[in-house]
Scaffold this active site. Structure first.
Site, PDB file in Angstrom:
ATOM      1  N   ARG A  43       0.732  -1.325  -0.050  1.00 49.90           N
ATOM      2  CA  ARG A  43       0.072   0.033   0.042  1.00 49.90           C
ATOM      3  C   ARG A  43       0.751   1.046  -0.048  1.00 49.90           C
ATOM      4  O   ARG A  43       0.480   2.423  -0.082  1.00 49.90           O
ATOM      5  CB  ARG A  43      -1.109   0.127   1.165  1.00 49.90           C
ATOM      6  CG  ARG A  43      -1.979   1.308   1.061  1.00 49.90           C
ATOM      7  CD  ARG A  43      -3.151   0.902   2.103  1.00 49.90           C
ATOM      8  NE  ARG A  43      -2.639   0.709   3.620  1.00 49.90           N
ATOM      9  CZ  ARG A  43      -1.967   1.437   4.189  1.00 49.90           C
ATOM     10  NH1 ARG A  43      -1.580   2.989   3.950  1.00 49.90           N
ATOM     11  NH2 ARG A  43      -1.484   1.246   5.629  1.00 49.90           N
ATOM     12  N   TYR A  97     -16.714  10.165 -18.961  1.00 55.97           N
ATOM     13  CA  TYR A  97     -16.651   8.708 -18.507  1.00 55.97           C
ATOM     14  C   TYR A  97     -17.875   8.481 -17.429  1.00 55.97           C
ATOM     15  O   TYR A  97     -17.570   9.202 -16.328  1.00 55.97           O
ATOM     16  CB  TYR A  97     -15.370   7.816 -18.283  1.00 55.97           C
ATOM     17  CG  TYR A  97     -15.829   6.343 -17.582  1.00 55.97           C
ATOM     18  CD1 TYR A  97     -16.103   5.356 -18.477  1.00 55.97           C
ATOM     19  CD2 TYR A  97     -15.570   6.210 -16.372  1.00 55.97           C
ATOM     20  CE1 TYR A  97     -16.243   4.111 -18.017  1.00 55.97           C
ATOM     21  CE2 TYR A  97     -15.786   4.992 -15.797  1.00 55.97           C
ATOM     22  CZ  TYR A  97     -16.022   3.876 -16.735  1.00 55.97           C
ATOM     23  OH  TYR A  97     -16.069   2.558 -16.088  1.00 55.97           O
ATOM     24  N   ASP A 168      -8.039  11.935 -19.126  1.00 56.54           N
ATOM     25  CA  ASP A 168      -8.308  10.490 -19.167  1.00 56.54           C
ATOM     26  C   ASP A 168      -7.640  10.166 -20.561  1.00 56.54           C
ATOM     27  O   ASP A 168      -8.269  10.381 -21.482  1.00 56.54           O
ATOM     28  CB  ASP A 168      -9.647  10.155 -18.931  1.00 56.54           C
ATOM     29  CG  ASP A 168     -10.120   8.714 -18.786  1.00 56.54           C
ATOM     30  OD1 ASP A 168      -9.385   8.002 -19.688  1.00 56.54           O
ATOM     31  OD2 ASP A 168     -10.907   8.424 -18.171  1.00 56.54           O
ATOM     32  N   LYS A 193      -8.565  -1.522 -19.818  1.00 55.56           N
ATOM     33  CA  LYS A 193      -8.741  -1.423 -21.331  1.00 55.56           C
ATOM     34  C   LYS A 193      -7.438  -1.750 -22.354  1.00 55.56           C
ATOM     35  O   LYS A 193      -7.116  -2.799 -22.134  1.00 55.56           O
ATOM     36  CB  LYS A 193      -9.370  -0.107 -21.688  1.00 55.56           C
ATOM     37  CG  LYS A 193     -10.375   0.525 -20.671  1.00 55.56           C
ATOM     38  CD  LYS A 193     -11.367  -0.305 -20.520  1.00 55.56           C
ATOM     39  CE  LYS A 193     -12.556  -0.021 -19.342  1.00 55.56           C
ATOM     40  NZ  LYS A 193     -12.896   1.585 -19.114  1.00 55.56           N
TER      41      LYS A 193
HETATM   42  C1  PLP Z   1     -13.348   2.132 -17.909  1.00 55.51           C
HETATM   43  C2  PLP Z   1     -12.794   3.482 -17.884  1.00 55.51           C
HETATM   44  C3  PLP Z   1     -12.727   4.082 -16.784  1.00 55.51           C
HETATM   45  C4  PLP Z   1     -12.688   3.533 -15.508  1.00 55.51           C
HETATM   46  O1  PLP Z   1     -11.965   2.568 -15.293  1.00 55.51           O
HETATM   47  P1  PLP Z   1     -11.995   1.130 -14.197  1.00 55.51           P
HETATM   48  O2  PLP Z   1     -10.660   0.445 -14.538  1.00 55.51           O
HETATM   49  O3  PLP Z   1     -13.189   0.670 -14.759  1.00 55.51           O
HETATM   50  O4  PLP Z   1     -11.995   1.682 -13.040  1.00 55.51           O
HETATM   51  C5  PLP Z   1     -12.337   5.342 -16.872  1.00 55.51           C
HETATM   52  N1  PLP Z   1     -12.294   6.206 -18.005  1.00 55.51           N
HETATM   53  C6  PLP Z   1     -12.541   5.539 -19.081  1.00 55.51           C
HETATM   54  C7  PLP Z   1     -12.481   6.294 -20.460  1.00 55.51           C
HETATM   55  C8  PLP Z   1     -13.113   4.266 -19.281  1.00 55.51           C
HETATM   56  O5  PLP Z   1     -13.165   3.607 -20.328  1.00 55.51           O
END
Ligand code: PLP
Length: 376
Positions: A43, A97, A168, A193
């Site tokens: 952590r 998102y 993001d 992703k």
């Molecule tokens: C899936 C996603 C998230 C969140 O990610 P997690 O791994 O599900 O917590 C944030 N931003 C975008 C653009 C996403 O596609």
């Protein structure tokens, strides 16, 4: 090193026991602390496998420092709460998102943090800034309509005012977009992703400067969204093919977009790589590849979204994105199900809209599958 080489080589741990070419997985959560320069603990985000994959992420983003988290939302929430106090203000792009939107609407309100959702133009972002504005948050390309934000322009609005910028960068991946080189302070990923890339891992990542990472580190220890050694290793392994996968996904997406744009049962295709995309020029300026994500709208004489998805044979209807397998999903049925019809209409999200996450298959097989499903 270039990005494809960084994907393979950056960050790896030396295997001093056997001389193996892969990073060893060091599973301990208890480490000797006597005469050590730092106390290692999962952590504290400083175990060997956490550090190895964090170095690779940093190198991929052209950043001084990287950090991995247990999910994309852990990365997003920790990065924002690291800087925010009651009374502070945040400017955010509209239509982020869904998880990020819920976080802001519920938890910022709970902690007395002010926020403004705005159209992500430099003028609207500048107009929304106040003396209390601490952060500006964008996401490009956006989900599911693949709108682009002028990253360098937003970064300069923020720099002039001493405001920290976050992006993001999930949809583009560092292979297609390098936000720090465009002036952004903090680049964030849902590693679930493209970074993971095989639909079998949940993680997040942040890349930034040493100075900013020191503050994120303090919040990370308190909020505790750390990633375990096995998952760190799996992410590190996945990242070795990030360049390979994303280049292929760009190519597959380009082929699919061109096919769909010419199909009589497709009304519109939203893909930054198409000359018909309203921000195609901006995409060419700030992205080095157009990505694997697109959306398209079925015409009224095509099968409806549900029947189209049922008719597909190889392509799978699924949420999430960025894996080696091509998937489709209906935003109305999934990510945007909780919006009112009016809210969806304002974003152009209709019942007939489908989002595609391009995988790495042979484009001819994918086109054959889409062709037969559209013919129903
Ligand atoms: C899936 C996603 C998230 C969140 O990610 P997690 O791994 O599900 O917590 C944030 N931003 C975008 C653009 C996403 O596609």
């Amino acid at each position: 090193m270039k990005l494809d080489s960084i994907s393979v080589h950056a960050g790896s741990l030396k295997d001093a026991i056997s001389g193996g070419v892969n990073s060893p997985i060091i599973t301990s959560s208890a480490f000797n602390y006597v005469n050590q320069s730092d106390v290692k603990y999962p952590r504290y985000f400083n175990t060997p496998n956490q550090r190895a994959v964090s170095r690779k992420i940093a190198a991929l983003e052209g950043a001084q420092a990287g950090k991995v988290f247990s999910s994309g939302m852990a990365a997003i929430s920790t990065s924002m709460f690291a800087f925010l106090h009651t009374g502070d203000h945040v400017v955010l792009q509209r239509n982020l998102y869904g998880g990020t939107t819920y976080l802001v609407n519920r938890m910022f309100t709970q902690f007395g943090i002010q926020f403004s959702f705005v159209d992500p133009t430099p003028e609207a972002v500048a107009a929304a800034c106040k003396p209390e504005t601490r952060l500006i948050y964008i996401e490009t390309p956006s989900n599911p309509m693949l709108h682009l934000v002028d990253v360098a322009a937003i970064a300069s609005v923020a720099r002039e005012r001493g405001i920290i910028t976050l992006i993001d960068n999930t949809f583009a991946s560092p292979i297609n977009q390098q936000p720090l080189s465009l002036g952004i302070d903090i680049s964030i990923h849902s590693g679930t992703k493209y970074l993971g890339g095989h639909s079998d891992l949940c993680c997040g990542a942040v890349a930034t400067s040493h100075r900013i990472m020191e503050e994120i580190q303090q919040a990370s220890i308190n909020l505790g969204g750390s990633l375990d050694a096995q998952s760190c290793y799996l992410l590190e392994r996945s990242l070795k093919t990030l360049g390979l996968r994303v280049h292929r996904q760009n190519e597959v997406a380009g082929r699919l977009a061109a096919f769909l744009e010419n199909h009589p049962r497709v009304a519109r295709v939203y893909y930054p790589g198409l000359a018909s995309h309203p921000q195609h020029e901006l995409a060419r300026q700030q992205m080095t590849g157009f990505g694997g994500m697109m959306a398209f709208e079925l015409t009224p004489d095509a099968p409806d979204a549900t029947r189209f998805q049922e008719a597909l044979r190889m392509v799978k209807p699924a949420v999430s994105l960025g894996g080696v397998e091509t998937t489709v999903c209906s935003p109305v049925q999934t990510s945007h199900a909780k919006l009112t019809p009016e809210e969806r209409e304002a974003q152009g999200i209709t019942e007939r809209l489908l989002r595609i996450s391009s995988g790495v298959e042979d484009p001819a097989d994918l086109i054959a599958d889409f062709t037969q499903a559209l013919a129903r």
